[in-house]
Scaffold this motif. Structure first.
Motif, mmCIF file in Angstrom:
data_model
loop_
_atom_site.group_PDB
_atom_site.id
_atom_site.type_symbol
_atom_site.label_atom_id
_atom_site.label_comp_id
_atom_site.label_asym_id
_atom_site.label_seq_id
_atom_site.Cartn_x
_atom_site.Cartn_y
_atom_site.Cartn_z
ATOM 1 N N GLU A 100 0.880 -1.084 0.138
ATOM 2 C CA GLU A 100 -0.054 -0.049 -0.045
ATOM 3 C C GLU A 100 0.951 1.252 -0.018
ATOM 4 O O GLU A 100 0.542 2.197 -0.600
ATOM 5 N N LEU A 101 1.932 1.357 0.838
ATOM 6 C CA LEU A 101 3.033 2.313 0.682
ATOM 7 C C LEU A 101 3.401 2.584 -0.572
ATOM 8 O O LEU A 101 3.323 3.873 -1.299
ATOM 9 N N LYS A 102 3.660 1.587 -1.212
ATOM 10 C CA LYS A 102 4.316 1.802 -2.866
ATOM 11 C C LYS A 102 3.289 2.119 -3.872
ATOM 12 O O LYS A 102 3.406 3.101 -4.504
ATOM 13 N N GLU A 103 1.908 1.714 -3.633
ATOM 14 C CA GLU A 103 1.069 1.917 -4.627
ATOM 15 C C GLU A 103 0.513 3.371 -4.181
ATOM 16 O O GLU A 103 0.285 4.215 -5.315
ATOM 17 N N GLU A 104 0.348 3.752 -2.975
ATOM 18 C CA GLU A 104 -0.213 5.261 -3.076
ATOM 19 C C GLU A 104 0.667 6.233 -2.827
ATOM 20 O O GLU A 104 0.231 7.483 -3.260
ATOM 21 N N THR A 105 2.067 6.227 -2.735
ATOM 22 C CA THR A 105 2.876 7.282 -2.466
ATOM 23 C C THR A 105 4.192 6.965 -3.383
ATOM 24 O O THR A 105 4.818 8.088 -3.534
ATOM 25 N N GLY A 106 4.128 5.745 -3.794
ATOM 26 C CA GLY A 106 5.634 5.510 -4.577
ATOM 27 C C GLY A 106 6.811 5.340 -3.582
ATOM 28 O O GLY A 106 7.594 4.794 -4.281
ATOM 29 N N TYR A 107 6.575 5.378 -2.596
ATOM 30 C CA TYR A 107 7.851 5.212 -1.561
ATOM 31 C C TYR A 107 7.882 3.595 -1.294
ATOM 32 O O TYR A 107 7.081 2.969 -1.165
ATOM 33 N N ILE A 158 4.393 6.259 -8.027
ATOM 34 C CA ILE A 158 3.000 5.691 -7.758
ATOM 35 C C ILE A 158 2.282 5.025 -8.671
ATOM 36 O O ILE A 158 2.326 5.158 -9.806
ATOM 37 N N ASN A 159 1.376 3.807 -8.003
ATOM 38 C CA ASN A 159 0.888 2.834 -8.868
ATOM 39 C C ASN A 159 -0.519 2.817 -8.332
ATOM 40 O O ASN A 159 -0.675 1.692 -7.755
ATOM 41 N N LEU A 160 -1.370 3.816 -8.356
ATOM 42 C CA LEU A 160 -2.695 3.516 -7.785
ATOM 43 C C LEU A 160 -3.504 2.581 -8.632
ATOM 44 O O LEU A 160 -3.272 2.387 -9.659
ATOM 45 N N GLU A 161 -4.629 2.048 -7.777
ATOM 46 C CA GLU A 161 -5.529 0.926 -8.252
ATOM 47 C C GLU A 161 -6.393 1.878 -9.108
ATOM 48 O O GLU A 161 -6.466 3.026 -9.190
ATOM 49 N N GLU A 162 -7.274 1.249 -10.264
ATOM 50 C CA GLU A 162 -7.967 1.861 -11.209
ATOM 51 C C GLU A 162 -9.057 2.827 -10.210
ATOM 52 O O GLU A 162 -9.150 3.972 -10.871
ATOM 53 N N ASP A 163 -9.470 2.327 -9.140
ATOM 54 C CA ASP A 163 -10.526 2.977 -8.555
ATOM 55 C C ASP A 163 -10.093 4.201 -7.574
ATOM 56 O O ASP A 163 -10.838 4.621 -6.715
ATOM 57 N N GLU A 164 -8.748 4.356 -7.484
ATOM 58 C CA GLU A 164 -8.244 5.186 -6.582
ATOM 59 C C GLU A 164 -7.760 6.691 -6.882
ATOM 60 O O GLU A 164 -6.966 6.576 -8.175
ATOM 61 N N PHE A 165 -8.255 7.590 -6.278
ATOM 62 C CA PHE A 165 -7.678 9.128 -6.785
ATOM 63 C C PHE A 165 -7.508 9.679 -5.693
ATOM 64 O O PHE A 165 -8.162 10.000 -4.583
ATOM 65 N N LEU A 166 -6.180 10.304 -5.440
ATOM 66 C CA LEU A 166 -5.610 10.811 -4.341
ATOM 67 C C LEU A 166 -4.602 11.586 -4.816
ATOM 68 O O LEU A 166 -4.051 11.765 -5.871
ATOM 69 N N GLU A 167 -4.356 12.835 -3.699
ATOM 70 C CA GLU A 167 -3.116 13.676 -3.771
ATOM 71 C C GLU A 167 -1.911 13.243 -2.623
ATOM 72 O O GLU A 167 -2.716 12.999 -1.641
#
Length: 176
Positions: free
Chosen positions: A91-98, A133-142
């Motif tokens: 989740e850290l990688k997907e949402e923030t790239g870290y 960042i590698n968000l899931e298809e239904d994720e939209f965030l900053e």
């Protein structure tokens, strides 16, 4: 005196992508039988990610249930059979790239034990490695990096009102 409720029957009402809803009939000492609506959840993780310059990584996203955008720690639900630690790394990688070499579990809690079994694991991540960042298809965030003292003040002033985020920031105030 604390008493245990004995489940007499359990009816599955709904199965969705994230939750299941069941209604249990329970026997309560001296009160006969009562119904309990229970939401079953596989659990979730949240990550207090600390940058090299002591900023806390937060995401801001719209949450339909409360009809507003919220600042939150990077977080996500645990998939069936997934270890919470592996989920936190993903989740850290997907949402923030870290990416991170290691995480430390700093707390776990039941989000709403009055009607749900959801257990949330909060991890501390330091020595972050930037990436994509590698968000899931239904994720939209900053993604935001907020000074630790500012993040703390955002909790105190109710600008941050998400429980996992408030707990994570308050727990790590003295650690960073």
């Amino acid at each position: 005196m604390i008493t245990k409720e004995t489940t007499v029957s359990s009816d599955l009402i709904y199965t969705g992508k994230t939750i299941q809803l069941r209604v249990d009939t329970v026997e309560v000492p001296n009160k006969g039988y009562q119904k309990r609506e229970i939401i079953e959840h596989k659990g979730a993780v949240a990550i207090v990610a600390i940058t090299e310059d002591n900023k806390i990584v937060l995401v801001k996203q719209y949450r339909k249930a409360v009809e507003k955008e919220l600042y939150e720690l990077p977080a996500g639900k645990i998939e069936i059979g997934e270890d919470p630690l592996d989920c936190a790394i993903r989740e850290l990688k997907e949402e923030t790239g870290y990416s991170v070499d290691s995480l430390k579990l700093i707390h776990k809690y039941y989000a709403t034990p009055g009607f749900s079994n959801q257990l949330v694991f909060i991890y501390l991540a330091k020595n972050l490695i930037p990436g994509e960042i590698n968000l899931e298809e239904d994720e939209f965030l900053e993604v935001y990096e907020i000074d630790k003292d500012e993040a703390y003040n955002m909790v105190i002033s109710n600008e941050i009102c998400d429980s996992k985020t408030a707990i994570g920031i308050l727990l790590t105030k003295e650690l960073i």
